[in-house]
Design a protein around this motif. Structure first.
Motif, PDB file in Angstrom:
ATOM      1  N   ALA A  38       0.834  -1.204   0.000  1.00  0.00           N
ATOM      2  CA  ALA A  38       0.000   0.000   0.000  1.00  0.00           C
ATOM      3  C   ALA A  38       0.871   1.257   0.000  1.00  0.00           C
ATOM      4  N   ILE A  39       1.962   1.228   0.738  1.00  0.00           N
ATOM      5  CA  ILE A  39       2.871   2.375   0.775  1.00  0.00           C
ATOM      6  C   ILE A  39       3.483   2.603  -0.602  1.00  0.00           C
ATOM      7  N   GLY A  40       3.940   1.531  -1.238  1.00  0.00           N
ATOM      8  CA  GLY A  40       4.523   1.646  -2.575  1.00  0.00           C
ATOM      9  C   GLY A  40       3.524   2.158  -3.595  1.00  0.00           C
ATOM     10  N   LEU A  41       2.293   1.629  -3.560  1.00  0.00           N
ATOM     11  CA  LEU A  41       1.270   2.098  -4.493  1.00  0.00           C
ATOM     12  C   LEU A  41       0.941   3.565  -4.242  1.00  0.00           C
ATOM     13  N   GLY A  42       0.956   3.975  -2.980  1.00  0.00           N
ATOM     14  CA  GLY A  42       0.709   5.383  -2.658  1.00  0.00           C
ATOM     15  C   GLY A  42       1.793   6.280  -3.225  1.00  0.00           C
ATOM     16  N   MET A  43       3.046   5.842  -3.101  1.00  0.00           N
ATOM     17  CA  MET A  43       4.159   6.617  -3.669  1.00  0.00           C
ATOM     18  C   MET A  43       4.014   6.728  -5.181  1.00  0.00           C
ATOM     19  N   LYS A  44       3.680   5.618  -5.803  1.00  0.00           N
ATOM     20  CA  LYS A  44       3.531   5.612  -7.262  1.00  0.00           C
ATOM     21  C   LYS A  44       2.394   6.538  -7.676  1.00  0.00           C
ATOM     22  N   ARG A  45       1.279   6.462  -6.959  1.00  0.00           N
ATOM     23  CA  ARG A  45       0.133   7.318  -7.262  1.00  0.00           C
ATOM     24  C   ARG A  45       0.529   8.798  -7.139  1.00  0.00           C
ATOM     25  N   GLY A  75      12.295   4.099  -1.717  1.00  0.00           N
ATOM     26  CA  GLY A  75      10.998   3.648  -2.222  1.00  0.00           C
ATOM     27  C   GLY A  75      10.491   4.519  -3.352  1.00  0.00           C
ATOM     28  N   ALA A  76      10.614   5.821  -3.187  1.00  0.00           N
ATOM     29  CA  ALA A  76      10.168   6.739  -4.239  1.00  0.00           C
ATOM     30  C   ALA A  76      11.008   6.560  -5.506  1.00  0.00           C
ATOM     31  N   ARG A  77      12.307   6.359  -5.324  1.00  0.00           N
ATOM     32  CA  ARG A  77      13.166   6.132  -6.498  1.00  0.00           C
ATOM     33  C   ARG A  77      12.780   4.831  -7.204  1.00  0.00           C
ATOM     34  N   ALA A  78      12.450   3.796  -6.424  1.00  0.00           N
ATOM     35  CA  ALA A  78      12.036   2.523  -7.022  1.00  0.00           C
ATOM     36  C   ALA A  78      10.740   2.688  -7.807  1.00  0.00           C
ATOM     37  N   MET A  79       9.808   3.454  -7.276  1.00  0.00           N
ATOM     38  CA  MET A  79       8.543   3.682  -7.984  1.00  0.00           C
ATOM     39  C   MET A  79       8.780   4.508  -9.246  1.00  0.00           C
TER      40      MET A  79
END
Length: 115
Positions: A38-45, A75-79
């Protein structure tokens, strides 16, 4: 038959935002703790929404992704890297672009209890 119009980063990001619904549906059905997902999807969004607001050009999109994640967490860089990879695929693979333009149909949309 003529080639399709080049896909702008803004349009691409709008299309990709629609795919997050399916990802969230898959995440909700998992039996394990999905908080990191959920955190990763939020960053991507957030990155995709910011791109639609700031509207980088196609030539500047890669640099824009790098710039907005410099100084941020991994995490943001990965997204951003995921978005970049999907951007490249949408530009080079007509089938992927067509899937996005059809609304990214998926059995996972809607999560639990979806038809």
């Amino acid at each position: 038959m003529s080639a399709p119009e080049p896909l702008s980063p803004v349009e691409f990001c709008r299309l990709l935002l629609r795919t997050l619904e399916a990802s969230d549906g898959r995440r909700r059905r998992r039996k394990r703790n999905t908080t990191p997902d959920a955190i990763g999807l939020g960053m991507k969004r957030q990155l995709l929404e910011r791109a639609t607001e700031e509207a980088p050009t196609a030539d500047a999109f890669e640099g824009w992704l790098l710039g907005v994640t410099l100084g941020g967490d991994g995490g943001a860089r990965a997204m951003a890297r995921d978005i970049h990879d999907e951007w490249q695929m949408a530009r080079r693979e007509p089938a992927f672009r067509a899937w996005l333009e059809r609304g990214a149909p998926s059995d996972d949309v809607g999560g639990e209890g979806a038809p």
